[in-house]
Design a protein around this motif. Structure first.
Motif, short mmCIF file in Angstrom:
data_model
loop_
_atom_site.label_atom_id
_atom_site.label_comp_id
_atom_site.label_asym_id
_atom_site.label_seq_id
_atom_site.Cartn_x
_atom_site.Cartn_y
_atom_site.Cartn_z
N SER A 153 14.89 8.68 -2.43
CA SER A 153 14.20 7.63 -2.60
C SER A 153 14.90 6.39 -1.62
N GLU A 154 14.20 6.17 -0.51
CA GLU A 154 14.73 5.36 0.63
C GLU A 154 13.73 4.02 0.94
N SER A 155 14.55 3.16 1.85
CA SER A 155 13.84 1.79 1.99
C SER A 155 14.49 1.66 3.45
N LYS A 156 13.59 0.76 4.33
CA LYS A 156 14.01 0.09 5.50
C LYS A 156 13.33 -1.00 5.77
N SER A 157 13.85 -2.29 6.14
CA SER A 157 13.12 -3.46 6.61
C SER A 157 13.45 -3.81 7.89
N THR A 158 12.63 -3.83 8.82
CA THR A 158 13.14 -4.11 10.32
C THR A 158 13.18 -5.88 10.18
N GLU A 159 12.92 -6.41 9.22
CA GLU A 159 13.28 -8.00 9.01
C GLU A 159 14.55 -8.35 8.94
N VAL A 160 15.38 -7.32 8.48
CA VAL A 160 16.76 -7.61 8.26
C VAL A 160 17.53 -6.47 9.09
N GLY A 161 16.79 -6.02 9.94
CA GLY A 161 17.45 -5.35 11.20
C GLY A 161 18.00 -3.70 10.42
N GLU A 162 17.18 -3.45 9.55
CA GLU A 162 17.04 -1.90 9.12
C GLU A 162 16.14 -1.04 9.94
N PHE A 163 16.48 -0.42 10.87
CA PHE A 163 15.75 0.49 11.42
C PHE A 163 15.79 2.12 11.09
N GLY A 220 10.93 -16.70 1.05
CA GLY A 220 11.93 -16.54 1.77
C GLY A 220 13.12 -15.59 1.40
N GLU A 221 13.20 -15.30 0.14
CA GLU A 221 14.35 -14.46 -0.56
C GLU A 221 13.97 -13.13 -0.62
N TYR A 222 12.79 -12.74 0.18
CA TYR A 222 12.41 -11.35 -0.05
C TYR A 222 11.91 -11.01 1.24
N VAL A 223 11.94 -9.58 1.70
CA VAL A 223 11.52 -9.24 3.11
C VAL A 223 10.70 -7.92 2.78
N ARG A 224 9.57 -7.78 3.51
CA ARG A 224 8.78 -6.68 3.47
C ARG A 224 9.53 -5.30 4.05
N ALA A 225 9.35 -4.40 3.13
CA ALA A 225 10.15 -3.14 3.55
C ALA A 225 9.03 -2.05 3.46
N THR A 226 9.48 -0.96 3.91
CA THR A 226 8.71 0.35 4.10
C THR A 226 9.67 1.39 3.16
N THR A 244 5.01 7.45 0.26
CA THR A 244 5.41 6.44 1.24
C THR A 244 4.57 5.14 1.02
N SER A 245 5.26 3.82 1.01
CA SER A 245 4.74 2.67 0.84
C SER A 245 5.04 1.67 1.65
N ASP A 246 4.09 0.79 2.08
CA ASP A 246 4.36 -0.16 3.22
C ASP A 246 4.22 -1.50 2.50
N ASP A 247 4.79 -2.60 3.33
CA ASP A 247 4.74 -4.01 2.61
C ASP A 247 5.31 -4.17 1.23
N VAL A 248 6.08 -3.35 0.89
CA VAL A 248 7.01 -3.63 -0.31
C VAL A 248 8.02 -4.78 -0.41
N LEU A 249 8.07 -5.65 -1.14
CA LEU A 249 8.72 -6.76 -0.99
C LEU A 249 10.16 -6.22 -1.96
N VAL A 250 11.26 -6.51 -1.04
CA VAL A 250 12.58 -6.21 -1.52
C VAL A 250 13.27 -7.50 -1.19
N PRO A 251 14.58 -7.62 -2.19
CA PRO A 251 15.33 -8.82 -2.01
C PRO A 251 15.81 -8.92 -0.37
N ARG A 299 0.78 -1.22 0.03
CA ARG A 299 -0.03 -0.14 -0.13
C ARG A 299 0.99 1.18 0.07
N SER A 300 0.37 2.25 -0.77
CA SER A 300 0.96 3.48 -0.69
C SER A 300 0.17 4.63 -0.49
#
Lengths: 305, 871
Positions: B725-735, B691-697, B662-669, B636-637
């Motif tokens: 243009s920025e991205s973060k995913s808490t699933e891989v420790g990006e806060f 499993g090769e992707y994580v959800r990112a904002t 801003t977008s949520d639940d975007v799949l990034v590698p 969603r954005s």
């Protein structure tokens, strides 16, 4: 003159528009933790290193160790303070004689120059190689040794040669533990350098242990493939030693092992919070067996316990 | 400090005075004697030195006893009109238009001025009512509007450079009209006024929309294919390509899988040929193109980032024409012809011919052994459209598009530059057979049951299919074979209703139902040796029904103000529940030549594009789309934009846009550095791929400024984009947010063209920041229980560095001439004329603890020729 003026103008525009983006990051120095705890032995030596600048020589990188660190290992509910016994090496006190057992949990804490690193793990069951069987073809097969497609230039021709593709099957005692992962490794120790196009070989595996166990059979089995290059189609198999390694560990180690050898130095996943490296519980068994021309043309058991 | 404050106060005061100060001249005096309103207005006009435009119908038989002595034109006009249902509006610094406040006599004339041949809107056309001495200039899509017109027949004069100037009569009030102009060289004075209820005006209210006429898109220089829409669009601000000349469109930093591509209302899921070198959208075959870089109207949705709407040409309605051309990559033709007075036809085809030059098969023989090597690659497109106008109030169009790529290789591993070394029978070889493409069929029926209602029915089928076959024999005892197939078929129906309850309000609503069918299969056999054989046989077929309803309103509460609220409801079978996405866009004409625009809205995307990031056996060129389900939810954005568009002079236009998304639940590698490097990946199961992707904002924000200048034979466009243009995913420790994969902080483009009777020249340049890269900052050693210690490169953060800036200059020269009764064009395009060595990628490798950097460069200087013939 016009061309030079244009180039200068273009370079100036590049500098104005995007020049500020060209700043490359620098490293502030990180701690690297290496700890492997195995069942049936005392808590193991913990090695602490540090990162080195990219331009550092290999020897200086080897010398980058973390001294004067505070290392504490909590085994179940018992705290154990490690002592520095060498350059970057930390061991339990000599008088500590407890043996780690399957199911023990541990939590490692390292304090070094303001860095706090922690990791935790579980001691797995011991693992033991039961049998090794090799299968060697009657004669070598033709193979692509250097693939021009996978080089940086098409100016280099591919070369072909001959190899003995050798299958090696290993068995180990297993109940098919659900949370266990297995790493297998075939390391032929030969005098020649293998340059063979290797994507079809299978010298290593990392997989869930339950996937390697047949129902009702109390052992795991895995078959790998390695190659021994030879001079021509009439060559005999060179006598060589084959080292077989087997590791049982948890998922964190599996992720570490799977991504450790990509050839480009990409750092493997770490289970250490606040630092790099790996600190896990695991059990290892390895054997070196001799493979020679007597094994050619049949499936030969070269080791059996 | 106080000095600065005072300076700002003075600047503010000056601005306020400049902006709000009414036109004034010498003292205006009216003595209170009864005179006609017309006479009084004439005195005000003469004394103040301003134009007061009015219809005599409005003031007929009306008088005034106004007494005024002062310098305020507004006050004087108010005095004159006091007591009468009349008002006035300032339409230019020294021009006022008299209007009636009676609802029945207050009207707006709006519509579009378009090219009679292709139907493209003509930007900058002059629409002038000589009797009222009022006029305006058309916007980007040829749209115009004139407010404050009294009822009755008005003479309208239309002029545009290179076209016949025409006069016509229009009855006001009227619905939006469509006026078609003929180019001068045709030599006719055909003027067709077609009453239509359209939605082009809605586009004008949204910031960030590119609605350039196709004729202008064709003038934008393209690098490798003269007809490539994507290559034309990348010269516009905020739009990049993932590669240098290849790859999908990156719009304001978002990935190509977040763009919606619609052809004749049907989605196109893999809009590229030649490994994304060129797009499937041929500009020449298109009649209308709208590209939404930011917010969309409620009628569009399904993707997060942008939307491209394109309609095929429906054929000329005056005389047949044909175009035949060939360039470095492909040859093509386009035929447009009327069938009869109410129907027309367009047919276009394009095909690459590289395989014809080098041959697809190569029989070889050596020492009595025979083999056939294959080096086949080609792509092609077919586009066709038939349009019928069975009656003045209805139109039916049937459109078809088919595009395919076909790669067929059987080669030895030894592909060196010396052909003679590998054109021989080979025992060790590989075969690759990749085929992929889209097929779109669309039927549209427009029906106007009344003057205030337009119904549009659309039915379409869009089919994307890709197959990848691989056969590798690296040794005489090992074979690797795989067959991979992926498909996505959409079957959709839409009904749209455009209703105009009043001149100030139009309502558009619609419902669509789409059946998505996703298919994938993988059959592989890995015979590593005689006794080590593995197989994979997996596949899935998933159906998902998507139901969408929307309503959007274009409301003009005042002559200068347009509001376009809307809401879009989406229900997607399998996951996500009911999505409610509100949209709002507002435009306000601060002055007739300055329009401010604002838009905001939310989007939802129920499809994710995934690929196996490990195996190099399959999933190489195909697009694998998977629907949301209980394992992965929709992305969603929310985005908002603000823009100012000013036409400072007839030849100069400036547009500035600012945006935030801003977008949520975007799949990034999960691991951006993971490369395809082995035979086996996790497989084609969605769970394994996830499993090769994580959800990112992700978030992106920035601004774009574009200046367009056109004078006689000269045309220039200069644009600058500053964005993040920025991205973060808490699933891989990006806060914290880190640069996204396509983050380009700064980008500038310039295009300068000159066009004469025979010759035309264009110089185009781009300078932009390099894409982010993940740079190692240090090296370290780490052991393992079964290995010697190894060196590793430490990359503390993803995208922590940046490639060097990219810069390129292209030159273009074209020569038009007549020969054998046809119009010919010879075009020479010099790509990267300075032969600059741009760095497009870097790999960092380790050897014995030493770091080696391998750089991948861009294309060198390339001369590209195209010959075109038009009949």
């Amino acid at each position: 003159m016009t061309g030079r003026l244009f180039r200068v103008t273009l370079m100036a525009a590049v500098a104005v528009v995007a020049g500020c983006d060209a700043v490359q990051p620098a490293d502030s120095g990180s701690l690297v933790v290496e700890a492997f705890m195995s069942p049936g032995s005392r808590p193991s030596t913990i090695r602490l290193r540090t990162t080195s600048p990219l331009e550092a020589s290999a020897s200086s990188a080897y010398g980058s160790v973390a001294r004067d660190a505070s290392v504490t290992l909590r085994i179940n509910d018992e705290d154990l303070s490690y002592e520095e016994t060498g350059a970057g090496l930390y061991d339990p006190p000599v008088e500590y004689d407890r043996i780690l057992e399957t199911g023990d949990t541990f939590r490692l804490q390292v304090l070094w120059e303001g860095i706090s690193a922690t990791a935790s793990g579980v001691i797995p069951a011991p693992i033991r190689l039961d049998s090794i069987l090799v299968s060697v073809p009657e004669s070598p097969v033709e193979a692509v040794l250097i693939d021009s497609l996978r080089r940086d230039t098409l100016g280099v021709d591919a070369t072909t040669g001959y190899i003995f593709p050798i299958e090696a099957t290993i068995w180990w005692g297993s109940e098919g533990e659900a949370d266990s992962w297995i790493q297998t490794r075939l390391s032929p120790r030969t005098e020649f350098t293998s340059v063979v196009v290797d994507f079809f070989l299978l010298p290593e595996g990392v997989f869930r242990e339950e996937d390697a166990v047949e129902p009702g059979v109390p052992s795991g089995v895995w078959t790998g493939l390695y190659a021994v290059p030879v001079e021509d189609s009439g060559a005999v198999l060179p006598t060589h030693d084959l080292s077989v390694s087997l590791v049982r560990a948890g998922e964190a180690y599996a992720a570490f092992a799977r991504n450790r050898s990509d050839g480009e130095g990409r750092e493997p996943p770490s289970n250490v919070q606040g630092a790099l490296g790996i600190a896990v519980g695991l059990s290892v068994d390895s054997l070196t067996v001799r493979v020679d021309a007597t094994n050619v043309g049949r499936k030969a058991v070269v080791f059996e316990r | 400090m106080s000095t600065h404050v005072n300076a700002w106060v003075w600047v503010a005061l000056i601005l306020v005075v400049c902006i709000s100060r009414p036109a004034s001249g010498q003292t205006i005096r009216l003595d209170g004697a009864e005179i006609s309103v017309a006479n009084a207005l004439g005195r005000v006009s003469a004394q103040a030195g301003v134009d007061v435009v009015f219809s005599h119908d409005l003031v007929q038989d009306r008088s005034t006893r106004c007494r005024y002595d002062g310098g305020d034109v507004r006050a004087a006009l108010g005095c004159v009109l006091q007591g009468w249902p009349l008002s006035f509006e300032q339409v230019a610094p020294r021009q006022f238009v008299l209007t009636s406040v009676e609802r029945a006599t207050f009207h707006e004339l709006s519509g579009w001025v378009v090219d009679i041949d292709g139907g493209e809107g003509l930007l900058g056309s002059h629409v002038y009512l000589p009797e009222l001495k009022v006029g305006t200039v058309t916007e980007a899509d040829g749209a115009f509007r004139l407010a404050g017109l009294g009822p009755g027949r008005h003479r309208v004069r239309l002029s545009y450079i290179g076209y016949e100037t025409v006069d016509t009569l229009v009855q006001v009030p009227a619905h939006p009209i469509r006026i078609e102009l003929s180019p001068l060289h045709i030599g006719t004075r055909t003027v067709v006024v077609v009453g239509e209820l359209g939605d082009r005006a809605e586009v004008a209210a949204i910031p960030g929309v590119v609605a350039l006429p196709v004729s202008e898109l064709l003038e934008i220089p393209t690098s490798l294919d003269d007809q490539d829409l994507f290559q034309a669009l990348e010269w516009l601000p905020g739009i990049e390509r993932t590669g240098e000349t290849a790859g999908g469109l990156v719009v304001r930093g978002s990935g190509p899988d977040q763009n919606l591509y619609l052809l004749e209302g049907a989605p196109v899921y893999h809009p590229s040929h030649a490994f994304s070198l060129i797009s499937t959208f041929q500009t020449e075959t298109l009649q209308d193109v709208r590209f939404y870089r930011g917010s969309f109207p409620a009628e569009l949705g399904g993707m997060l980032s942008s939307a491209l709407e394109a309609e095929l040409k429906d054929g000329r309605r005056t005389r047949p024409s044909a175009t035949i051309a060939a360039n470095a990559l492909s040859a093509r033709f386009l035929v447009e012809t009327p069938i009869n007075g109410s129907s027309s036809f367009m047919l276009s085809a394009r095909r690459s011919y590289f395989d014809k030059l080098i041959g697809r098969t190569h029989p070889v023989e050596e020492d009595g052994r025979r083999d056939t090597l294959r080096t086949g690659y080609y792509f092609y497109d077919w586009s066709a459209k038939v349009s019928f106008r069975p009656a003045s109030h209805s139109r039916l169009s049937l459109s078809y598009y088919r595009g395919r790529d076909d790669l067929d290789l059987r080669l030895p591993f030894d592909i060196s530059l010396d052909f003679s070394s590998w054109l021989r029978p080979a025992d060790l070889f590989f075969e690759v057979g990749h085929r992929w493409g889209n097929e779109v069929f669309s039927a549209r029926y427009h029906y106007v049951p009344s003057d205030r209602l337009l119904l549009t029915f659309t039915a379409y089928e869009s089919d994307y299919r890709g197959t990848e076959s691989t056969f590798i024999r690296p040794t005489s005892s090992s074979v690797v074979a795989s067959d991979y197939e992926v498909s996505l078929r959409d079957l959709g129906m839409k009904v749209d209703a455009n209703f105009l309850p009043s001149d100030a309000v139009s309502v558009k609503t619609g419902v669509s139902v789409v059946d998505h069918r996703f298919g994938s299969s993988l059959e592989a056999r890995l015979s590593r040796s005689a006794g080590l054989v593995e197989g994979v046989d997996d596949g899935s077929d998933v159906d998902a029904l998507e139901v969408v309803a929307f309503v959007q309103t274009l409301w003009k509460p005042a002559a200068r103000l347009r509001l376009q609220p809307g809401i879009r409801l989406t229900s997607f079978e399998g996951g996500g529940g009911l999505s409610v996405d509100p949209r709002l866009s507002v435009s306000y004409a601060i002055k007739p030549w300055i329009i401010a625009k604002m838009a905001a809205g939310t989007q939802v995307q129920h499809l994710h594009r995934l690929r196996d990031r490990y195996s190099f056996l399959y999933d190489l060129v195909s697009s694998r789309w998977v629907p949301v389900d209980d394992r992965v939810g929709p992305s969603r954005s929310a985005q908002a934009g603000f823009g100012i568009e000013a036409r400072l002079a007839r030849s100069l236009k400036i547009q500035a846009d600012a945006y935030y998304r801003t977008s949520d639940d975007v799949l990034v590698p999960r691991d951006e550095l993971q490369a395809k490097e082995g035979l086996e990946g996790p497989g084609i199961g969605v769970s394994a791929l996830l499993g090769e992707y994580v959800r990112a904002t992700t978030r992106s924000y920035g601004f774009e400024v574009t200046t367009e200048w056109q004078l006689d034979s000269w045309q220039a466009m200069l644009s600058y984009t500053g964005g993040v243009s920025e991205s973060k995913s808490t699933e891989v420790g990006e806060f914290n947010f880190r640069p996204g994969r396509y983050d380009v902080p700064r980008s500038a483009r310039a295009v300068l063209s000159w066009s004469g009777a025979h010759w035309s020249y264009t110089a185009s340049a781009v300078v932009r920041s390099g894409y982010p890269e993940t740079v190692p900052t240090s090296v370290y050693i780490l052991g393992s229980p079964i290995d010697e210690p190894q060196f590793f490169l430490h990359r503390p953060l993803t995208n922590n560095g940046r490639l060097p800036a990219y810069a390129r200059l292209d030159l273009f020269a074209g020569y038009r001439f007549g020969w054998l009764g046809a119009d010919w064009s010879l075009k020479l395009h010099l790509y990267n004329v300075t032969n600059r060595d741009n760095i497009l990628g870097r790999r960092y490798t380790l050897s014995e603890g030493s770091v080696r950097v391998v750089e991948r460069g861009g294309l060198p200087l390339l001369p590209l020729l195209e010959l075109e013939m038009k009949l």
